[in-house]
Write a protein that holds these residues in place. Structure first.
Motif, PDB file in Angstrom:
ATOM      1  N   PRO A   1      51.670  47.228  81.134  1.00 13.33           N
ATOM      2  CA  PRO A   1      50.622  48.486  81.651  1.00 13.33           C
ATOM      3  C   PRO A   1      49.382  48.147  80.800  1.00 13.33           C
TER       4      PRO A   1
ATOM      5  N   SER B   1      61.801  48.812  78.808  1.00 14.01           N
ATOM      6  CA  SER B   1      60.649  48.998  78.189  1.00 14.01           C
ATOM      7  C   SER B   1      59.903  47.654  77.931  1.00 14.01           C
ATOM      8  N   CYS B   2      58.547  47.654  78.174  1.00 14.63           N
ATOM      9  CA  CYS B   2      58.062  46.364  78.361  1.00 14.63           C
ATOM     10  C   CYS B   2      57.676  45.767  76.959  1.00 14.63           C
ATOM     11  N   GLY B   3      57.678  46.694  75.725  1.00 11.64           N
ATOM     12  CA  GLY B   3      57.702  46.235  74.554  1.00 11.64           C
ATOM     13  C   GLY B   3      56.519  46.243  73.770  1.00 11.64           C
ATOM     14  N   GLN B   4      55.165  46.770  74.528  1.00 10.30           N
ATOM     15  CA  GLN B   4      53.985  46.941  73.848  1.00 10.30           C
ATOM     16  C   GLN B   4      53.824  47.870  72.871  1.00 10.30           C
ATOM     17  N   CYS B   5      54.405  49.174  73.318  1.00 12.09           N
ATOM     18  CA  CYS B   5      54.008  50.181  72.135  1.00 12.09           C
ATOM     19  C   CYS B   5      55.394  50.427  71.187  1.00 12.09           C
TER      20      CYS B   5
ATOM     21  N   CYS C   1      57.891  53.115  72.018  1.00  8.66           N
ATOM     22  CA  CYS C   1      58.921  53.051  73.400  1.00  8.66           C
ATOM     23  C   CYS C   1      59.796  52.051  72.897  1.00  8.66           C
TER      24      CYS C   1
ATOM     25  N   THR D   1      52.492  56.673  73.555  1.00  8.63           N
ATOM     26  CA  THR D   1      52.567  55.487  74.230  1.00  8.63           C
ATOM     27  C   THR D   1      51.560  55.311  74.951  1.00  8.63           C
ATOM     28  N   ILE D   2      51.370  54.140  75.724  1.00 11.27           N
ATOM     29  CA  ILE D   2      50.108  53.866  76.565  1.00 11.27           C
ATOM     30  C   ILE D   2      50.542  54.185  77.846  1.00 11.27           C
ATOM     31  N   CYS D   3      51.944  54.096  78.429  1.00 15.04           N
ATOM     32  CA  CYS D   3      52.142  54.432  79.773  1.00 15.04           C
ATOM     33  C   CYS D   3      53.242  55.578  79.756  1.00 15.04           C
TER      34      CYS D   3
ATOM     35  N   LEU E   1      56.432  55.488  80.886  1.00 15.66           N
ATOM     36  CA  LEU E   1      57.657  55.236  80.798  1.00 15.66           C
ATOM     37  C   LEU E   1      58.279  55.560  79.378  1.00 15.66           C
ATOM     38  N   GLY E   2      57.199  55.653  78.321  1.00 14.74           N
ATOM     39  CA  GLY E   2      57.733  56.083  77.062  1.00 14.74           C
ATOM     40  C   GLY E   2      58.421  57.649  76.984  1.00 14.74           C
TER      41      GLY E   2
HETATM   42  S1  SF4 Z   1      55.183  53.114  76.781  1.00  8.34           S
HETATM   43 FE1  SF4 Z   1      54.853  51.709  78.612  1.00  8.34          FE
HETATM   44  S2  SF4 Z   1      53.215  50.276  77.888  1.00  8.34           S
HETATM   45 FE2  SF4 Z   1      54.273  51.232  75.984  1.00  8.34          FE
HETATM   46  S3  SF4 Z   1      55.859  49.949  75.625  1.00  8.34           S
HETATM   47 FE3  SF4 Z   1      56.900  51.526  77.120  1.00  8.34          FE
HETATM   48  S4  SF4 Z   1      56.742  50.471  78.844  1.00  8.34           S
HETATM   49 FE4  SF4 Z   1      55.472  49.320  77.601  1.00  8.34          FE
END
Ligand code: SF4
Ligand SMILES: Cc1cc2nc3c(=O)[nH]c(=O)nc-3n(C[C@H](O)[C@H](O)[C@H](O)COP(=O)(O)O)c2cc1C
Ligand code: FES
Lengths: 434, 895, 202
Positions: free
Chosen positions: A189, A346-350, A353, A399-401, A403-404
């Motif tokens: 994201p 989780s995409c793993g960026q943040c 999360c 977090t960024i998005c 999902l967190g």
């Molecule tokens: S909060 Fe969103 S962008 Fe950040 S790691 Fe989780 S999934 Fe990825």
């Protein structure tokens, strides 16, 4: 309240023979909405959609017309239809893709014409093999029929539509991750600012992202007028909407009902719908809007399927999926399974999360498997608090998005509503439900 | 211009923790706060790279429409009236939470981690971290360190997914060979299986890594940060002049780290520079003087060796005259040593047969006499013309700077005999036939109807339009198998571009300093012509050469013909480095007496009569001058190996034995004399160089002629300050570069020296001689058209080759590739060698077998061999080259 | 273990032509590569990188983000059993346990004959017919242990061959229209022909 006899809109053709073919679609008056749209000023279409107050069906519930009006000036602009449906217990877009692909294509073109897009992309969840085949075949037919491509129906408006396959990542449903994925990248994201794809989206150009069900409503709205749509439902929750009903009901399935006038109880118990909790069991809890949504208890079943009401009550209609859990359900297990999902997705960026989801998953598993400690509950709540500070609704986030902050929903609901059950697991050192 | 000139107000005011702070529009909150003395913790943020805002460590509260919200300070720009809170309980909890999350899967093996002691994660944890861990579950496991490349290892368990190394590889180096692999907490940084991270810049990722995940193979387990002593210095492996921190423990160099010098290297280093410290540690260093007994070189004493040298120089001069003496090399010496030797050779021995370059450079008049540009000026020029070797191979960090400029929109035009590492970023790459570059340059200036030098007329015209607003020309030798005169003639043509400036691309570490110091025929120290400055110098030097002497090629011809009685090699290895290997061998054999000052027993030194062990980099003080003419200090970190001497002391001692005092007892003495007598260096006193404000060095000459004036405040108080003392102020290269350094781009380097003072006035009341100016008389050497059966040779260098220093650096030696003839696929097809394979290359004077590879980057009719590959005497490309021929046409045949 | 066949390279070029920027075709092309070999072979990844002007590392790094792409060989049939919330509530976990016993492999494992690779998946959007599973992404709802065993048998025997293509084959209908002239390919099979009944809805 009771189930109204409002006619279904987007699912009305589901179940008719070969509903996915052009022949069948035309027989039911398909593409007349598009023909009408092409005879209108684009702005007039946006106006109709504003009047209809169509709320996005993907999860965020943002007014479609308002989003279109926010599209930034620079061109080219793009339309991306979100068919990545991966929110646990949501299976409506899957059905629409398999059963009424032409309706999606027609809605997509109407949207693109209204906002003046140069190209449209329909992002189909990779796992939907049949849906992909159906909508690809439909696109071929639509081209042959002159409904897509150069000079559509002689209107002078041209548009290419591309069916884009996903490849298995829940996060790509998030609109900015979807765009990254559509650009051939990892589905990370995008961080805000910029705040909306409508400002900076695909290839950095203004982009409208709408859900499959959202665009499926457009042909009807253009044909019957926004007012007709707004006449259904109450307040901001207008029209009909598909609810994916699953879990412990006699008759799970997708039901399109009038918003705000129908209640969760109607959905679960009405004979035309869920037909009641299975085996006459008692309701223990239900999830009102997909795995990301905080849970409700039996005392909330008479709440209307009204976006704002549900929001005020501390949860969301989200992706319109209602999961019913009866008295036989182990709440620790249910909550753990949902956290585990977020851990895996989780995409793993943040950092919060990526690491928090795994941490919560592991602690929940330990409790379910009998290794729990009393201190774990406060630990869980505090770890959740470090992802969604304050644990309020709508959530704040580190977090960024979003999902967190969705990770805590099930765990905190579980602990809040069923603390004793959690403690029992811990005391007994085992799951009382075996 | 690269960026559109921006019309925003030049400051906005934000409130940080209730305190009003002036910030630069567009800068990130984290930067504004840091300048205001508020340090916001961070891991993924790096001021030299695009912010990504993923680690979430820098969360602060920023007031928005819906009240205060946690916001990444590294990603959100300041705006006027913005309210920022960095010290609230909410912020503290969020930051502590992130830190705790980072440790969840971190092995906490600090005691066995190279990074322990200089690790931001460790520091943060000790400072603010949770006392005891609340995480009792199983951690994520990975196999312990695996190699990403021959130089870099990764310990994936320690990685915190900050995206610094991967961003660097992609954005800064342009080598996206390491990537995030996997998803979520299974993300690892890795390469495509079996395709190593073979980037010339890979070592930077180790320095960038905020934890101990990325490790340097050569440094691993070698030292603990707290045992390391450090001095600031400048890398002299090439002439870019990257600032480095030289670190050692117990008199052994342990590593170099990049220092962020805003006008030069932005903190980056190439791997050649970063790992070159190990040649200093080499056990092959010369540890004692050697003198020839028969065909043996045997250990001796300094006294005996110097005696022999002094005697040889003296008798050569008295019997045959100064013309029988010659000095080659000096391009790797500090300025002070170069000056001492220039004074000995020209001012005492009276010979002008002096050349720091070895036939692979350009005439001093061209390098010093054309209007010069700084790197920053090149990076913000309306256009950049590259008439130079492959910068990625020869001046790697200049390549990084120009690549960045290209990506910001500066159009780059290449005039080159083959495609280079820069070609994919260039607006135009005009591949010319070797030997005909001057014709191409003329066509670029005057236009052309017909094709020139193998370049299509249409391409020439298209390129001309890019040069309308002027340009900076990066000028060097694209190929050593094409005469310097061709390049000089091309430069003369390009000098007609309105407002044009030149940035030299000569390679050797201090070649520009050596030329400044007069180590070239026809010039004297301070960028003045021998004839213009004869009177000026006669007042401060015992003597001045009577007439212009020979350059390297002339010296070698004379030596080969027996006309050089004494030849001095100052860290020079002509047998390996002079383009025409055979001539160099005959010369060294034919010279009456050869003395070599060197750190190693090079090919040439083996032939010498006396070999004197020279101190190496980091064992000596002094200053060096980069390709901009920027003077910086070299730090001494360790004491010389064995009995090695710095070259200037040898000069002083020899002069004494010849009955003259050079008049120096230290490099400081030498610098004072340089500042006094060398016109281009007037005003650049030791104090000026030592001034904290000139830590990025001083570009000579100073903007205006230096007025008599007060010593700058700081410097004045520091009477011990000298040119060769280290720049004051301690840097921590493992921490991020100061945000300011990253933001104040393109300051003219001299701006850091307000009213530079002069230590003492001119030595004589005569007016200073004028600085050199390139008259532009240079006639390209006409070359016969290549015959149909031959390919025209392009000989340029690869970063890793057979050079002495790389070969004496264990980590790098193995990276050098065997010689390989690269030619256009169609040419190889003609030989029925489409897929490449073994071929014989042949010229009138030599022939040997090499591998051939098809390379579409080499134009039809040419063949490229890396000059620094193969063995001199057998399969070195230098065997093929005849200095007497303008170009080298090579037969490529099936063996 | 191949680079893309000429035919598939042609498909790749057509896909690239559909998008404003070439890299957008990355995932569609990787699906083509996976259809060709059943998984993403290193050679195929390198070939795709060449076609898109990327490094192999960039393609590899992107591919490994997505669950559907395999960088190691898998069985002819990828059996994906859902255990997410709706299936959990309706015996999904028990179904997975049965699958493990009956196939003799645990999730991630491949049977010796290379016929089946078993995996536990997140919600596959067939929650109305929980417990459910997918084989090569053809969906099967309301799967009892018995139904599971007959299903596997039919797959082994090839009885379901035209409903369930080999692993990697996702969409058997090709876009036949609106392709830039350069990239137009011979007319494909009539769309209907390739159309199976919806297994999920039967
Ligand atoms: S909060 Fe969103 S962008 Fe950040 S790691 Fe989780 S999934 Fe990825
Ligand atoms: C983690 C996450 C997953 C999402 N998944 C989906 C999805 O599968 N389908 C969808 O239409 N929207 C999904 N969304 C919402 C989209 O971001 C976006 O709001 C929506 O597609 C906009 O279309 P709409 O306005 O028509 O609803 C998701 C959002 C988040 C944060
Ligand atoms: S430093 Fe700002 S998020 Fe990493």
């Amino acid at each position: 309240m009771a189930v109204t006899d409002a006619k279904p809109i987007v699912t009305r053709r589901v179940g008719t023979a070969d509903s996915w073919t052009l022949k069948s679609y035309l027989a039911d008056g398909g593409y007349t909405g598009l023909k009408k749209a092409l005879s209108m000023e684009p702005a007039a279409i946006t106006q109709e959609v504003l009047t209809s107050n169509l709320l996005g069906r993907g999860g965020a519930g943002f007014e479609a017309g308002k989003k279109w009006s926010m599209l930034a000036k620079p061109r080219p602009a793009y339309v991306v239809v979100n068919g990545d449906e991966s929110e646990p217990a949501t299976f409506k877009d899957h059905m629409l893709l398999e059963n009424d692909p032409h309706q999606i294509i027609e809605g997509t073109i109407i949207c693109a014409y209204a906002v003046g897009a140069a190209q449209a992309f329909i992002f189909v969840r990779g796992e939907f093999a049949l849906g992909m085949e159906r909508i690809t075949a439909a696109l071929n037919e639509a081209y042959a029929h002159g409904a897509v491509g150069k000079d559509i129906f002689g209107s002078g408006f041209s548009l290419d539509v591309v069916i884009h396959p996903g490849a298995g990542a829940y996060i790509c449903g998030e609109e900015t991750a979807l765009i990254e994925s559509l650009e051939g990248k990892r589905g990370f994201p995008r961080i805000k600012p910029p705040f909306f794809p409508a400002a900076v989206g695909l290839y950095g150009k203004p982009t409208i992202v709408n859900n499959v069900e959202t665009v499926s409503n457009l042909p009807w709205i253009v044909e019957n007028g926004g007012a007709a749509f707004a006449a259904l439902g109450i307040g901001r929750s207008t029209g009909t909407r598909i609810f994916s009903l699953s879990g412990h009901v006699e008759r799970p399935g997708n039901y399109e009902v009038e918003m705000a006038k129908t209640t969760f109880r109607d959905l679960m118990e009405d004979q035309r719908l869920g037909q009641g909790i299975r085996n006459g069991n008692k309701l223990k809890a239900f999830i009102p809007g997909g795995a990301s949504a905080p849970w409700f208890g039996p005392d909330q079943v008479d709440m209307a399927l009204d976006q704002d009401a549900v929001g005020k009550a501390g949860s969301m209609l989200g992706s319109g999926s209602v999961v019913v859990m009866d008295e036989t359900t182990c709440m620790v297990r249910a909550a753990w399974r949902i956290t585990r999902f977020f851990h895996r997705e989780s995409c793993g960026q943040c950092t919060p999360c990526r690491e928090g989801s795994g941490w919560i998953d592991k602690v929940m598993r330990r409790i379910e498997e009998g290794g729990g400690r009393e201190s774990d509950l406060d630990l869980l709540l505090d770890v959740c608090d470090n992802i969604a500070p304050g644990l309020g609704w709508p959530p704040r986030q580190t977090t960024i998005c979003v999902l967190g902050p969705s990770i805590p929903s099930s765990v905190t609901s579980g602990i809040r509503m069923f603390r004793d059950e959690f403690l029992l697991h811990i005391k007994e050192g085992a799951c009382p439900y075996g | 211009m690269a960026e559109p000139t921006d019309t925003r107000p030049d400051t906005v005011t934000v409130s940080i923790d209730g305190r009003p702070v002036a910030a630069r529009p567009g800068e990130m909150i984290i930067a504004a706060a840091e300048r205001a003395g508020v340090y916001i913790p961070r891991f993924c943020y790096h001021p030299r790279m695009r912010p990504v805002g993923v680690c979430r460590m820098c969360l602060v509260e920023v007031k928005g429409p819906r009240g205060f919200a946690l916001t990444p300070a590294c990603f959100v720009p300041v705006s006027d009236g913005q309210e920022i809170v960095t010290d609230s309980p909410t912020v503290k909890k969020a930051q502590d939470g992130v830190l705790e999350f980072l440790l969840v899967n971190h092995p906490l093996d600090c005691p066995v981690c190279d990074k322990g002691g200089e690790c931001p994660l460790q520091d943060q944890t000790l400072a603010f971290g949770p006392g005891e861990t609340r995480f009792v579950e199983e951690k994520r496991h990975w196999a312990k360190p695996i190699p990403l490349s021959p130089l870099v290892l990764i310990d994936r368990e320690r990685c915190i997914q900050c995206d610094r190394c991967t961003r660097f590889a992609d954005e800064v180096a342009g080598d996206p060979l390491i990537e995030f692999v996997g998803r979520g907490d299974h993300i690892e940084v890795n390469t495509f299986p079996d395709l190593p991270f073979s980037s010339y810049f890979s070592g930077n990722t180790v320095q960038l890594c905020p934890v101990g995940a990325l490790l340097s193979k050569p440094y691993r387990f070698k030292a603990r940060p707290w045992d390391l002593e450090q001095v600031e210095s400048t890398c002299t492996m090439c002439s870019v002049g990257c600032r480095i921190a030289v670190q050692s423990s117990s008199n052994r160099l342990t590593r170099y780290l990049g220092i962020d010098s805003d006008p030069v290297n932005h903190g980056w280093l190439c791997d050649q520079g970063r790992y070159s410290y190990d040649y200093v540690n080499s056990d092959q260093r010369l540890a004692a003087p050697l003198v020839r007994k028969g065909d043996e070189l045997v250990e001796s004493s300094w006294g005996e060796a110097l005696g022999m040298v002094a005697k040889a120089l003296d008798s050569a001069r008295s019997v045959h005259g100064p013309g029988a003496l010659a000095v080659l090399g000096g391009a790797r010496l500090p300025n002070e040593d170069a000056y001492a030797w220039a004074k000995l050779a020209k001012g005492v021995l009276g010979t002008d047969n002096v050349d720091a370059q070895l036939g692979d450079g350009l005439p001093a008049e061209v390098v010093l006499g054309l209007p010069r540009a700084t790197i920053d000026e090149a990076c913000s020029a309306p256009a950049v013309i590259l008439l130079a070797p492959d910068l990625k191979e020869e001046l790697p960090v200049l390549y990084l700077r120009l690549r960045e400029a290209a990506q910001k929109g500066v159009p780059i035009v290449e005039l080159t005999p083959r495609r280079t590492g820069m070609s994919r970023y260039a607006k135009a790459t005009l591949c010319y036939r070797p030997g005909e570059v001057a014709d191409l340059a003329r066509a670029l200036m005057k236009g052309t109807k017909s094709d020139v030098a193998g370049v299509r007329a249409a391409d020439v015209s298209a390129t001309r339009s890019l040069l309308a607003e002027g340009a900076v020309v990066v000028l060097g030798r694209p190929s050593v198998s094409e005469p310097a005169a061709c390049v000089a003639a091309a430069a003369a043509e390009l000098a007609a571009i309105p407002g044009v400036r030149f940035l030299s691309a000569l390679r050797r570490g201090n070649v520009h300093g050596a030329l400044d110091m007069g180590l070239a025929p026809g010039v004297l120290p301070g960028r003045v012509a021998l004839d213009d400055a004869r009177d000026w110098y006669s007042s401060s030097w015992p003597t001045v050469p009577a007439e212009r002497g020979l350059d390297a090629e002339g010296i070698l011809h004379a030596a080969a013909a027996g006309r050089i009685q004494a030849l001095v090699l100052l860290g020079a290895d002509p047998v390996a480095d002079f383009p025409d290997h055979q001539l160099a061998r005959r010369a060294v054999a034919g010279a009456g007496f050869v003395v070599a000052l060197d750190a190693f027993l090079t090919e040439s030194a083996r032939q010498a009569d006396v070999v004197l062990p020279a101190a190496a980099f980091s064992e000596r003080r002094g200053t060096t001058t980069n390709l901009e003419g920027r003077i910086t200090s070299l730090g001494q970190k360790i004491v010389p190996n064995g009995v090695a001497w710095p070259d200037w002391m040898v000069a002083v001692e020899l002069a004494a034995r010849l009955g003259t005092e050079l008049g120096f007892e230290s490099t400081e003495d030498i610098w004072s004399e340089i500042e006094r007598v060398a016109p281009s260096h007037a005003g650049i006193t030791r104090d000026v160089l030592a001034d904290r404000r000139s830590r990025d060095g001083v570009v000579a000459p100073l903007a205006e002629p230096a007025p008599q004036g007060a010593v700058p405040a700081e410097a004045a108080t520091d009477t011990t300050a000298g040119a060769t003392t280290d720049v004051p102020g301690d840097v921590d290269p493992m921490s991020d570069p100061g945000i300011d350094a990253a933001e104040t781009q393109g300051v003219p380097a001299t701006a850091v020296v307000p009213d530079p003072p002069t230590a003492t006035g001119p030595v004589s009341d005569e007016p200073r001689p004028p600085l050199l100016a390139f008259a532009g008389e240079a006639s390209p050497v006409p070359s016969a058209p290549p015959d149909a059966y031959s390919l025209r040779l392009v000989a340029s260098r690869k970063l890793y080759g057979t050079g002495t220093l790389v070969q004496r650096t264990p980590a790098l030696a193995a990276l050098a590739k065997p010689p390989c003839a690269r030619a256009n696929p169609t040419d190889l097809d003609r030989l029925g060698m489409g897929q490449g394979g073994r071929v014989r290359v042949r010229t009138a004077r030599a022939s040997f077998l090499v591998d051939a590879e098809p390379d579409p980057g080499v134009p039809r009719g040419s063949v490229w061999l890396a000059f620094n590959s193969g063995e001199p005497g057998t399969d070195g490309p230098g065997e093929l080259i005849d200095a007497a021929q303008p170009v080298t046409d090579v037969r490529v045949e099936t063996p | 273990m191949a680079r893309l066949t000429p035919e598939n390279e042609k498909r790749a070029r057509e896909l690239i032509a559909l998008y404003p920027e070439a890299r957008s075709a990355l995932m569609p092309i990787l699906h083509v590569a996976q259809e060709q070999d059943g998984w993403l072979t290193p050679d195929a990844i390198a070939h795709v990188a060449d076609l898109l002007g990327l490094t192999a590392a960039e393609v590899y790094g992107t591919a490994t983000f997505y669950d559907m792409f395999f960088t190691h060989p898998v069985g002819r049939h990828l059996v994906s059993v859902c255990t997410n919330i709706a299936c959990l509530l309706n015996g999904g976990v028990e179904l997975l346990e049965h699958a493990e016993k009956s196939l003799g492999v645990s999730p991630g494992g491949t049977t010796h004959d290379g016929a089946f690779t078993l995996e536990e998946v997140e919600c596959i959007a067939l929650c109305g017919e929980a417990p459910c599973l997918a084989v090569n992404w053809r969906f099967f709802g309301s799967v009892t242990p018995e139904r599971f065993d007959t299903l596997m048998a039919d797959l082994r025997s090839g009885a379901l061959a035209d409903t369930v293509p080999p692993h990697g084959t996702l969409c058997r209908v090709r876009r036949s229209v609106g392709l830039p002239a350069a990239a137009v390919e011979p007319a494909p099979a009539e769309p209907g022909a390739a159309r199976p009944q919806s297994p999920g809805t039967t």
